[in-house]
Write a protein that holds these residues in place. Structure first.
Motif, PDB file in Angstrom:
ATOM      1  N   ARG A 132       5.685   7.574  28.379  1.00  0.00           N
ATOM      2  CA  ARG A 132       6.463   8.640  27.744  1.00  0.00           C
ATOM      3  C   ARG A 132       6.274   8.632  26.236  1.00  0.00           C
ATOM      4  NH1 ARG A 132      10.501   7.029  31.655  1.00  0.00           N
ATOM      5  NH2 ARG A 132      11.433   5.693  30.039  1.00  0.00           N
ATOM      6  N   TRP A 133       6.270   7.436  25.641  1.00  0.00           N
ATOM      7  CA  TRP A 133       6.143   7.323  24.192  1.00  0.00           C
ATOM      8  C   TRP A 133       4.777   7.797  23.715  1.00  0.00           C
ATOM      9  CZ3 TRP A 133       3.579   3.225  21.180  1.00  0.00           C
ATOM     10  CH2 TRP A 133       3.866   3.313  19.822  1.00  0.00           C
ATOM     11  N   GLU A 146       8.980  15.357  21.250  1.00  0.00           N
ATOM     12  CA  GLU A 146      10.058  14.533  20.697  1.00  0.00           C
ATOM     13  C   GLU A 146       9.994  13.131  21.282  1.00  0.00           C
ATOM     14  OE1 GLU A 146      14.956  14.554  20.286  1.00  0.00           O
ATOM     15  OE2 GLU A 146      13.889  16.255  21.167  1.00  0.00           O
ATOM     16  N   ASP A 186      11.433   9.592  22.274  1.00  0.00           N
ATOM     17  CA  ASP A 186      12.703   8.980  22.623  1.00  0.00           C
ATOM     18  C   ASP A 186      12.778   7.614  21.940  1.00  0.00           C
ATOM     19  OD1 ASP A 186      14.775   7.526  23.938  1.00  0.00           O
ATOM     20  OD2 ASP A 186      14.639   8.882  25.644  1.00  0.00           O
ATOM     21  N   ASP A 187      13.806   7.423  21.126  1.00  0.00           N
ATOM     22  CA  ASP A 187      13.947   6.146  20.414  1.00  0.00           C
ATOM     23  C   ASP A 187      14.058   4.974  21.372  1.00  0.00           C
ATOM     24  OD1 ASP A 187      13.768   7.328  17.938  1.00  0.00           O
ATOM     25  OD2 ASP A 187      15.938   7.490  17.657  1.00  0.00           O
ATOM     26  N   ASP A 229      12.532   4.669  24.262  1.00  0.00           N
ATOM     27  CA  ASP A 229      11.181   4.330  24.719  1.00  0.00           C
ATOM     28  C   ASP A 229      10.437   3.546  23.648  1.00  0.00           C
ATOM     29  OD1 ASP A 229      11.478   5.564  27.180  1.00  0.00           O
ATOM     30  OD2 ASP A 229      10.686   7.486  26.485  1.00  0.00           O
TER      31      ASP A 229
END
Length: 204
Positions: free
Chosen positions: A83-84, A93, A95-96, A98
């Motif tokens: 995902r990152w 965007e 995700d912090d 991840d």
């Protein structure tokens, strides 16, 4: 599952690792269903050698609960990493959570690893079954992730427009769209042909 060349199109162990499951743009198919599947994949990907694979298999048989926990941790590691990286490649965007997971996995792997006596021959950081136990595949892959992110290859990471697999694009133009022309590339061409043919029939 037989891991043939078509399973290793990422160009780097880290990316091949993220490709062991379907991504967000296709039906999700999990190939690392059991810890034994992880061991077989890790051996095929040359993340572990024959002796290490045998040791991990024996350890998993003796400690099935720990093996299940190690597999679940690998799933979380892989999914956060995919995902990152996918968000970074597409400009989406991030995700912090991840990003924090990737950082924690890399930091944990380095805590478990030892610096090689001669970093000019082979990996600079070494982690063994004795060091990590059933977490060895995940630790090795986290070290590989750190190496990928530290080098210029990180700027060549691409995302397949059809299946969402990640890959390194070595082309000068960096316009590669598919993980493999033999699979997603041909499928995309077939889909375009079918759409054109359907349009022509509909308009006649």
């Amino acid at each position: 599952m037989v891991w043939g060349p078509e399973s290793f199109v990422g160009g780097h162990p880290t990316l091949d690792f993220t490709n062991t499951v379907g991504g967000s743009t296709r039906e999700r198919v999990e190939w690392l269903v059991a810890y034994a599947d992880l061991v077989v994949w890790a051996r095929a990907a040359e993340v572990v050698d024959d002796d290490e694979a045998a040791a991990l298999s024996a350890l998993a048989e003796r400690r099935p609960d720990e093996a299940a926990q190690a597999l679940a941790a690998v799933h979380r590691q892989r999914d956060a990493l995919h995902r990152w990286l996918a968000a970074a490649v597409t400009g989406g965007e991030v995700d912090d959570a991840d990003r924090a997971r990737v950082a924690d996995d890399v930091a944990g792997a380095h805590r478990a690893a030892r610096l090689a006596p001669d970093p000019t021959r082979g990996p600079a950081w070494s982690v063994t079954v004795d060091d990590a136990g059933l977490a060895l595949p995940g630790r090795r892959l986290a070290l590989a992730t750190a190496a990928l992110l530290a080098g210029e290859e990180r700027t060549r990471i691409g995302l397949c427009g059809r299946c969402s697999w990640l890959f390194l694009d070595p082309s000068p133009s960096r316009r590669r769209r598919w993980c493999s022309m033999a699979t997603c590339g041909n499928r995309a061409k077939a889909a375009r042909h079918h759409a054109r043919a359907s349009g022509e029939r509909g308009g006649s």
